[in-house]
Design a protein around this motif. Structure first.
Motif, short mmCIF file in Angstrom:
data_model
loop_
_atom_site.label_atom_id
_atom_site.label_comp_id
_atom_site.label_asym_id
_atom_site.label_seq_id
_atom_site.Cartn_x
_atom_site.Cartn_y
_atom_site.Cartn_z
N ARG A 2 -2.21 2.30 -2.90
CA ARG A 2 -3.51 1.64 -2.88
C ARG A 2 -3.34 0.24 -2.31
O ARG A 2 -2.23 -0.28 -2.25
N GLN A 3 -4.45 -0.35 -1.90
CA GLN A 3 -4.41 -1.73 -1.44
C GLN A 3 -4.47 -2.66 -2.66
O GLN A 3 -4.86 -2.24 -3.75
N THR B 223 0.83 -1.21 0.00
CA THR B 223 0.00 0.00 0.00
C THR B 223 0.86 1.26 0.00
O THR B 223 0.58 2.22 -0.73
N SER B 224 1.93 1.24 0.79
CA SER B 224 2.83 2.39 0.85
C SER B 224 3.50 2.63 -0.51
O SER B 224 3.61 3.76 -0.97
#
Length: 95
Positions: A63-64, A58-59
């Motif tokens: 986004r996931q 995510t980082s």
């Protein structure tokens, strides 16, 4: 999922399997008296690996993981995690 992400997840699993003492130590402190320490340690470290990977993903991507990426993550976990269970069993002298 990018090759880089796949390799990162596999690396996290490999590192966790190489040193099962931390999750075993946590499991010993946290496991209910009627629980199974092997299963508890395995579940604990599985969640730690998955959470760490998704946080890094995510980082890096902002986004996931999407549905397909999540399916790939779970497939990699399913294939690679038996190695982790064996390392826990070995550390607990169950094998």
């Amino acid at each position: 999922m990018a090759v880089r992400d796949r390799k990162e997840l596999e690396s996290l699993i490999k590192v966790a399997a190489g040193d099962p003492e931390v999750p075993i130590g946590l499991a010993r402190k946290m496991v209910p008296t009627q629980g199974n320490i092997e299963d508890f340690a395995y579940g604990l470290v599985s969640g730690m690996v998955m959470g760490n990977f998704i946080a890094q993903f995510t980082s890096r991507n902002g986004r996931q993981p999407d549905r397909d990426e999540t399916a790939e993550i779970l497939t990699i976990m399913m294939v690679r995690m038996p190695r982790l269970r064996l390392s826990i069993m070995k550390a607990l002298n169950m094998r």
